[in-house]
Enzyme design. Structure first.
Site, PDB file in Angstrom:
ATOM      1  N   GLU A  86      -9.892  -6.472  -2.503  1.00 33.32           N
ATOM      2  CA  GLU A  86     -10.524  -5.221  -2.931  1.00 33.32           C
ATOM      3  C   GLU A  86     -11.384  -5.436  -4.177  1.00 33.32           C
ATOM      4  O   GLU A  86     -12.481  -4.879  -4.286  1.00 33.32           O
ATOM      5  CB  GLU A  86      -9.451  -4.163  -3.184  1.00 33.32           C
ATOM      6  CG  GLU A  86      -8.707  -3.768  -1.915  1.00 33.32           C
ATOM      7  CD  GLU A  86      -7.643  -2.711  -2.150  1.00 33.32           C
ATOM      8  OE1 GLU A  86      -7.369  -2.393  -3.331  1.00 33.32           O
ATOM      9  OE2 GLU A  86      -7.079  -2.201  -1.164  1.00 33.32           O
ATOM     10  N   GLU A 119      -1.227  -7.083   4.035  1.00 29.30           N
ATOM     11  CA  GLU A 119      -0.413  -5.868   4.060  1.00 29.30           C
ATOM     12  C   GLU A 119      -0.637  -5.059   5.332  1.00 29.30           C
ATOM     13  O   GLU A 119       0.196  -4.232   5.718  1.00 29.30           O
ATOM     14  CB  GLU A 119      -0.718  -4.990   2.841  1.00 29.30           C
ATOM     15  CG  GLU A 119      -0.267  -5.578   1.518  1.00 29.30           C
ATOM     16  CD  GLU A 119      -1.343  -6.437   0.851  1.00 29.30           C
ATOM     17  OE1 GLU A 119      -2.221  -6.963   1.581  1.00 29.30           O
ATOM     18  OE2 GLU A 119      -1.301  -6.590  -0.387  1.00 29.30           O
TER      19      GLU A 119
END
Length: 247
Positions: free
Chosen positions: A136, A156
């Site tokens: 990110e 994830e």
């Protein structure tokens, strides 16, 4: 009985994160270039509230510094950033975010918005593993240069759920974003370039020198023009609803 006591954080608490032991290092490798190194290699440069606060603070300082036109973010040791360190992501956040369900997610998203909103460009120099929160962070940067052997992904997605910062449809397009999300596999450098996550891939031994060349090219452009150029691209995506979607 009665209501349980809740810790209330003030602006002093947020600011105190800047006084914690440094989790970043800063140098000036070339004229008009500031380089920020995530310096927690023992934990794979996993982010903490302290690291995010110190990173944002330095980027904001760079944005005000007339001797800086571009920032580079990289990681010390073997990896760019292996994700978030959950154990170190408690207590005062890097800045205030209203306290209701999803507070941590909104705070993370706002961190990446802060990078996108800077006037001056930010370059991600990615090597080793770039996972979860690290992915990110790289996605929020304006230019992304990766080592050919880098491993980039959002693991994830296999067992925890969506990214906080679901920018991949905007960066990579629908099919590539679905590959990232549904397969939950890591990409090497050339694959990240093919999927439009990164600009270029280089052999790891050449990455630092090549990134400095790119930073030098950016730094030759006046800062005010860089700001206009960067903002014009971001505004185009915002007009299509990118920021509303990410929130």
């Amino acid at each position: 009985g009665g209501l349980a006591q809740k810790r209330v954080y003030s602006a002093r608490d947020y600011a105190s994160l800047l006084d914690e032991p440094a989790e970043i290092e800063v140098d000036r490798p070339a004229q008009f270039v500031s380089r920020i190194t995530l310096s927690a290699p023992a934990r794979g440069n996993r982010t903490s509230h302290v690291m995010r606060a110190q990173l944002l603070n330095q980027l904001r300082l760079n944005d005000q510094d007339p001797d800086v036109r571009v920032s580079i973010v990289r990681g010390a040791g073997e990896h760019f950033c292996q994700g978030v360190d959950v154990a170190l992501s408690r207590g005062a956040l890097p800045f205030f975010t209203e306290d209701s369900d999803g507070q941590l997610i909104r705070n993370a998203v706002q961190t990446w918005f802060e990078i996108m909103d800077l006037a001056k460009p930010v370059i991600a120099q990615v090597h080793g593993e770039c996972l979860g929160s690290g992915m990110e962070l790289a996605a929020a940067c304006d230019l992304v240069y990766v080592a050919e052997g880098a491993q980039i992904g959002y693991p994830e997605g296999r067992n925890m759920g969506l990214p906080d910062f679901q920018i991949y449809p905007w960066l990579c397009g629908m099919r590539n974003a679905l590959s990232i999300m549904l397969l939950a596999e890591t990409m090497d450098g050339p694959t990240a370039v093919r999927r439009d996550f990164a600009n270029r891939a280089f052999p790891e031994a050449e990455l630092e020198a090549e990134v400095l060349k790119m930073a030098d090219r950016v730094a030759r452009i006046p800062a005010d023009l860089l700001a206009y150029n960067k903002r014009s691209v971001h505004r185009a995506f915002e007009a299509q609803g990118m920021r509303a979607n990410l929130r």
